[in-house]
Design a protein around this motif. Structure first.
Motif, PDB file in Angstrom:
ATOM      1  N   LEU A  54       0.853  -1.187   0.000  1.00 49.07           N
ATOM      2  CA  LEU A  54       0.000   0.000   0.000  1.00 49.07           C
ATOM      3  C   LEU A  54       0.888   1.237   0.000  1.00 49.07           C
ATOM      4  O   LEU A  54       1.664   1.457   0.928  1.00 49.07           O
ATOM      5  CB  LEU A  54      -0.915   0.004   1.223  1.00 49.07           C
ATOM      6  N   PHE A  55       0.772   2.034  -1.058  1.00 47.43           N
ATOM      7  CA  PHE A  55       1.579   3.240  -1.187  1.00 47.43           C
ATOM      8  C   PHE A  55       0.682   4.471  -1.117  1.00 47.43           C
ATOM      9  O   PHE A  55      -0.413   4.479  -1.685  1.00 47.43           O
ATOM     10  CB  PHE A  55       2.300   3.267  -2.542  1.00 47.43           C
ATOM     11  N   PRO A  56       1.139   5.538  -0.447  1.00 49.83           N
ATOM     12  CA  PRO A  56       0.429   6.815  -0.543  1.00 49.83           C
ATOM     13  C   PRO A  56       0.695   7.438  -1.916  1.00 49.83           C
ATOM     14  O   PRO A  56       1.847   7.504  -2.367  1.00 49.83           O
ATOM     15  CB  PRO A  56       1.027   7.656   0.585  1.00 49.83           C
ATOM     16  N   VAL A  57      -0.359   7.852  -2.580  1.00 51.75           N
ATOM     17  CA  VAL A  57      -0.269   8.405  -3.934  1.00 51.75           C
ATOM     18  C   VAL A  57      -0.755   9.847  -3.913  1.00 51.75           C
ATOM     19  O   VAL A  57      -1.885  10.124  -3.500  1.00 51.75           O
ATOM     20  CB  VAL A  57      -1.126   7.583  -4.921  1.00 51.75           C
ATOM     21  N   ALA A  58       0.098  10.752  -4.349  1.00 51.15           N
ATOM     22  CA  ALA A  58      -0.285  12.157  -4.488  1.00 51.15           C
ATOM     23  C   ALA A  58      -0.867  12.351  -5.882  1.00 51.15           C
ATOM     24  O   ALA A  58      -0.169  12.189  -6.886  1.00 51.15           O
ATOM     25  CB  ALA A  58       0.914  13.065  -4.279  1.00 51.15           C
ATOM     26  N   THR A  59      -2.148  12.670  -5.947  1.00 51.37           N
ATOM     27  CA  THR A  59      -2.827  12.884  -7.223  1.00 51.37           C
ATOM     28  C   THR A  59      -3.095  14.372  -7.389  1.00 51.37           C
ATOM     29  O   THR A  59      -3.722  14.997  -6.530  1.00 51.37           O
ATOM     30  CB  THR A  59      -4.148  12.100  -7.287  1.00 51.37           C
ATOM     31  N   VAL A 106       4.131   7.811  -4.712  1.00 46.75           N
ATOM     32  CA  VAL A 106       3.766   7.831  -6.125  1.00 46.75           C
ATOM     33  C   VAL A 106       3.155   9.191  -6.451  1.00 46.75           C
ATOM     34  O   VAL A 106       2.426   9.759  -5.639  1.00 46.75           O
ATOM     35  CB  VAL A 106       2.753   6.705  -6.454  1.00 46.75           C
ATOM     36  N   LEU A 107       3.454   9.693  -7.656  1.00 48.23           N
ATOM     37  CA  LEU A 107       2.902  10.967  -8.107  1.00 48.23           C
ATOM     38  C   LEU A 107       2.057  10.721  -9.354  1.00 48.23           C
ATOM     39  O   LEU A 107       2.538  10.177 -10.354  1.00 48.23           O
ATOM     40  CB  LEU A 107       4.029  11.955  -8.433  1.00 48.23           C
ATOM     41  N   LYS A 108       0.774  11.111  -9.288  1.00 47.56           N
ATOM     42  CA  LYS A 108      -0.122  11.058 -10.445  1.00 47.56           C
ATOM     43  C   LYS A 108      -0.373  12.489 -10.914  1.00 47.56           C
ATOM     44  O   LYS A 108      -0.810  13.331 -10.125  1.00 47.56           O
ATOM     45  CB  LYS A 108      -1.481  10.444 -10.080  1.00 47.56           C
ATOM     46  N   LEU A 109      -0.107  12.733 -12.181  1.00 52.39           N
ATOM     47  CA  LEU A 109      -0.404  14.023 -12.775  1.00 52.39           C
ATOM     48  C   LEU A 109      -1.481  13.825 -13.825  1.00 52.39           C
ATOM     49  O   LEU A 109      -1.216  13.327 -14.926  1.00 52.39           O
ATOM     50  CB  LEU A 109       0.858  14.631 -13.414  1.00 52.39           C
ATOM     51  N   TYR A 110      -2.701  14.166 -13.481  1.00 50.29           N
ATOM     52  CA  TYR A 110      -3.818  14.044 -14.414  1.00 50.29           C
ATOM     53  C   TYR A 110      -4.183  15.443 -14.893  1.00 50.29           C
ATOM     54  O   TYR A 110      -4.347  16.363 -14.085  1.00 50.29           O
ATOM     55  CB  TYR A 110      -5.008  13.368 -13.740  1.00 50.29           C
ATOM     56  N   ASN A 111      -4.312  15.601 -16.200  1.00 52.43           N
ATOM     57  CA  ASN A 111      -4.508  16.945 -16.739  1.00 52.43           C
ATOM     58  C   ASN A 111      -5.737  17.063 -17.642  1.00 52.43           C
ATOM     59  O   ASN A 111      -5.798  17.912 -18.522  1.00 52.43           O
ATOM     60  CB  ASN A 111      -3.263  17.414 -17.496  1.00 52.43           C
ATOM     61  N   SER A 112      -6.728  16.180 -17.417  1.00 54.69           N
ATOM     62  CA  SER A 112      -7.994  16.257 -18.156  1.00 54.69           C
ATOM     63  C   SER A 112      -7.763  16.172 -19.659  1.00 54.69           C
ATOM     64  O   SER A 112      -8.504  16.762 -20.449  1.00 54.69           O
ATOM     65  CB  SER A 112      -8.750  17.548 -17.816  1.00 54.69           C
ATOM     66  N   GLY A 113      -6.735  15.462 -20.032  1.00 53.72           N
ATOM     67  CA  GLY A 113      -6.400  15.322 -21.443  1.00 53.72           C
ATOM     68  C   GLY A 113      -5.184  14.446 -21.606  1.00 53.72           C
ATOM     69  O   GLY A 113      -5.124  13.347 -21.069  1.00 53.72           O
ATOM     70  N   SER A 114      -4.191  14.950 -22.320  1.00 53.55           N
ATOM     71  CA  SER A 114      -2.987  14.170 -22.595  1.00 53.55           C
ATOM     72  C   SER A 114      -1.744  14.920 -22.134  1.00 53.55           C
ATOM     73  O   SER A 114      -1.543  16.086 -22.487  1.00 53.55           O
ATOM     74  CB  SER A 114      -2.877  13.878 -24.095  1.00 53.55           C
ATOM     75  N   PHE A 115      -0.904  14.235 -21.391  1.00 53.89           N
ATOM     76  CA  PHE A 115       0.325  14.843 -20.898  1.00 53.89           C
ATOM     77  C   PHE A 115       1.217  15.267 -22.059  1.00 53.89           C
ATOM     78  O   PHE A 115       1.909  16.286 -21.988  1.00 53.89           O
ATOM     79  CB  PHE A 115       1.068  13.858 -19.996  1.00 53.89           C
ATOM     80  N   PHE A 116       1.205  14.493 -23.145  1.00 52.71           N
ATOM     81  CA  PHE A 116       2.083  14.800 -24.277  1.00 52.71           C
ATOM     82  C   PHE A 116       1.398  15.626 -25.365  1.00 52.71           C
ATOM     83  O   PHE A 116       1.846  15.654 -26.511  1.00 52.71           O
ATOM     84  CB  PHE A 116       2.689  13.507 -24.826  1.00 52.71           C
ATOM     85  N   GLU A 142      -1.535  10.715 -17.811  1.00 49.71           N
ATOM     86  CA  GLU A 142      -2.558  10.204 -18.731  1.00 49.71           C
ATOM     87  C   GLU A 142      -2.264  10.711 -20.138  1.00 49.71           C
ATOM     88  O   GLU A 142      -1.702  11.792 -20.325  1.00 49.71           O
ATOM     89  CB  GLU A 142      -3.956  10.615 -18.278  1.00 49.71           C
ATOM     90  N   ASN A 143      -2.670   9.925 -21.144  1.00 50.50           N
ATOM     91  CA  ASN A 143      -2.331  10.281 -22.504  1.00 50.50           C
ATOM     92  C   ASN A 143      -3.239   9.553 -23.481  1.00 50.50           C
ATOM     93  O   ASN A 143      -3.610   8.396 -23.262  1.00 50.50           O
ATOM     94  CB  ASN A 143      -0.872   9.893 -22.789  1.00 50.50           C
ATOM     95  N   HIS A 144      -3.591  10.222 -24.570  1.00 49.11           N
ATOM     96  CA  HIS A 144      -4.365   9.598 -25.648  1.00 49.11           C
ATOM     97  C   HIS A 144      -3.438   8.686 -26.453  1.00 49.11           C
ATOM     98  O   HIS A 144      -2.276   9.027 -26.695  1.00 49.11           O
ATOM     99  CB  HIS A 144      -4.945  10.697 -26.551  1.00 49.11           C
ATOM    100  N   PRO A 145      -3.915   7.521 -26.888  1.00 41.92           N
ATOM    101  CA  PRO A 145      -3.065   6.614 -27.666  1.00 41.92           C
ATOM    102  C   PRO A 145      -2.445   7.257 -28.902  1.00 41.92           C
ATOM    103  O   PRO A 145      -1.341   6.880 -29.310  1.00 41.92           O
ATOM    104  CB  PRO A 145      -4.030   5.482 -28.054  1.00 41.92           C
ATOM    105  N   ALA A 146      -3.121   8.244 -29.495  1.00 44.02           N
ATOM    106  CA  ALA A 146      -2.575   8.898 -30.686  1.00 44.02           C
ATOM    107  C   ALA A 146      -1.315   9.699 -30.380  1.00 44.02           C
ATOM    108  O   ALA A 146      -0.550  10.025 -31.294  1.00 44.02           O
ATOM    109  CB  ALA A 146      -3.631   9.813 -31.304  1.00 44.02           C
TER     110      ALA A 146
END
Length: 328
Positions: A54-59, A106-116, A142-146
């Motif tokens: 069990l890891f603490p995750v910063a989202t 753990v660090l989660k960076l979610y940006n309502s789209g694609s990181f790249f 997070e990232n779109h497959p394209a």
């Protein structure tokens, strides 16, 4: 409501991507007003790792430009900007959040789209983001497959920690996936997953439970098939997301009986199947779970069971309720 608004609400769902973009945009409510120097949400939660710890995750939910895709079910755009952020804004947002959060692994960076998507996350910020991530064991974006390409590798090479990319599969239903306006095929998803695997980048997958255009009695079957496909693609974790309304387009589809939100027992059955596969971690997204349709007597017990299953990755005994006389 004006005659024009009623006409737009009742118009049929378009057949082409460009027409669907317009249809989705016409039904949107207003987006939130956000500060480009601040993330719009951040917290630390516990998550079971692939090694059973069990890891603490910063989202951190970053504030940035809206995703260029107009997926019919998406409401993430409500917490985005109409324009790109200036270079330096994203690292500043991350620093702001981490300064107020407890320590995490753990660090989660979610940006309502694609990181790249360079219009959302400036490439000039990659070095600073990677330096921040060096304080963690793992970075998840997070990232779109394209947008899975050599840019992912260049960023990975900046990191000292383990790198993981989350991609939305949504559903493997052959007729429904194209209607979601995601502009992605299963072959494209599989190819992107293979690219990540070949370059030692871990894969996390998002699956929608009962997406629009799906009948309730089909929902568990297609969630199961989507889980199968995700693990076939090498996913180490799959998050099951109960499809929600609230973005305007979904309400228009609901008015035409083309969308209904899943019940809690549908999410339970889908999660139980995924855990039973023992092919990787399966998480039930319990955001706003209290508002998912279910028996009012046993709802809290069912949600508590799913929370414990998320943490333990054990398919616990179903909740039995005399009131609704179901066991899922």
């Amino acid at each position: 409501m004006s005659v024009l608004s009623i006409s737009r609400l009742s118009s049929p769902y378009p057949a082409t991507n460009l027409e669907r973009d317009k249809w989705v945009l016409e039904r949107r409510p207003a987006r939130e007003t956000l500060d480009p120097q601040r993330p719009y949400l951040f917290f630390v939660e516990q998550e079971l790792s692939a090694t059973g710890e069990l890891f603490p995750v910063a989202t951190i939910f970053l504030t940035n430009r809206e995703c260029p895709w107009r997926c019919v079910m998406c409401d993430l755009w409500r917490n985005t900007l109409a324009n790109s952020v200036a270079a330096g804004a994203i690292p500043a947002q991350i620093d702001f959040a981490l300064a107020q959060l407890p320590a995490a692994r753990v660090l989660k960076l979610y940006n309502s789209g694609s990181f790249f998507d360079s219009r959302a996350i400036p490439v000039e910020d990659h070095a600073a983001i990677a330096e921040i991530a060096d304080n963690f064991d793992r970075l998840i974006v997070e990232n779109h497959p394209a947008l899975v390409d050599d840019d992912c590798l260049r960023f990975r090479d900046r990191l000292k920690c383990r790198f993981e990319i989350a991609m939305g599969l949504e559903t493997v239903h052959p007729d429904i996936l194209p209607k979601l306006n995601k502009r992605m095929t299963l072959e494209q998803f599989s190819n992107a997953a293979s690219f990540l695997h070949a370059h030692d980048i871990d894969l996390r997958v998002f699956v929608l439970v009962q997406p629009p255009f799906m009948q309730p009695h089909e929902a568990v079957f297609w969630a199961q098939r989507s889980l199968d496909f995700a693990f076939d693609c090498g996913a180490t974790a799959v998050t099951l997301i109960p499809t929600r309304g609230g973005n305007g387009a979904m309400e228009a589809l609901a008015a035409k009986q083309q969308f209904s939100a899943p019940r809690l027992e549908t999410l339970e059955a889908s999660c139980g199947y995924g855990l039973g596969l023992q092919r990787g971690r399966v998480f039930a997204d319990l955001w706003d779970a209290e508002n998912i349709a279910s028996c009012s007597v046993c709802r809290n017990a069912r949600i508590a069971r799913l929370r414990e299953m998320n943490l333990s990755q054990v398919n616990l005994a179903p909740v039995r309720c005399d009131s609704c006389a179901t066991a899922n």
